[in-house]
Design an enzyme around this catalytic site. Sequence first.
Site: not given
Length: 285
Positions: A213, A242, A179, A146
Site C-alpha cells: 500500500r 491509490e 486493482d 473492483e
Amino acid sequence: MRFGIHSMVWVGDWSEASARFAIESTAKAGYDLIELTAMDPSQLDVAMTAELLQEHGLGATASLGLDASTDVSSEDTDIVAAGRRRLFDALHLVRDLGGDILCGVIFSALHKYHQPVTDRGLANSQRVLADLADEAAASGIRLGLEFCNRYETNILNTTEQTLAYIEQVGRENVVAHLDTYHMHIEERNMRDPVLAAAGAGKLGYVHVGESHRGPLGTGNVHWDEFLPALREVDYDGVVTFESFSSEVVHPALSSTLAIWRNLWTDSQALAADARRFLAEHLERH
C-alpha cells in the site's frame, strides 16, 4: 489515459479546507482527476467540490465499499434496500460532479466474510447493480466493479469472476475495475487479466497500488507484467494511484482496510513520485 489519485493520499475527511488542500495538491502534482471517497455520499458538499474542481481544471471519480448495514449481497431485504439507497446516492454524486464512473466494491460489503455468498445474496447483488446501471446509463456513467482479495469480499476476487458477473448483470456500462494490490494477491500473473478484460471489452478502470500500500515500485507487484499489458491493449481509460498510510485517517475506511502502519508521511513527495512513475511507464513519448 487520464491519471488520477485517491483522495486519501491527501485527507481523511472532506471539509472545505480538506477538499481545497486535496484538490489543489492533486493539480499541483500533475494529475487529471481525483477519486473521491464516497463511503457516505451525504457527507460531500457537491457545490463546493464542483467549484474547486472547476477552479483547478480537474475531473473527479468516486469510489466506495459498502458495509454490513448496506450489503446488497445480503439476504435481508432491509439491508439490501439500504445498500441500494447508498449506491444511488453515490451515483447522483458522480452525476452532479460531471463524472463518468462510479467504482469500488459496490456489489457487496467491504469486509471479511465467513461463508460463501448464497445464491439469493448473489441474485440480490446483481439485481441492484442492473438497476443502478440503468440509471447510470441515462447520465453517461459507467459502473466499475473492483474485485478484491478474499479477505475483503466473497463475491469477486479475480478478473474471471468479475467478467462472469458482468455478463450475468447484462448491462453495457458495467465494467471491470482492476486493482494491482488485489491482483497481486489473487491472480496467477499480472498480464493475462488485463488481456482478458480488454478482450471482453470490459477493461474500464484501473487502480495502481503497491503490495504493501506504499510507494509504487517499492513492493512486490510485477509492474513489468502489468504496465506493458496496459499499453499492449491500448488502454485509454483512467489509471488512479491509490496508497494508504496511518498518516491520513478516514473515520471508517482506514479501519476497514487495516491501515495500521505509517508507510509514508509526506503525501506531496509520494504523489509526485507516483506521477513520475506513471509517466515513465505509461505515457507515450
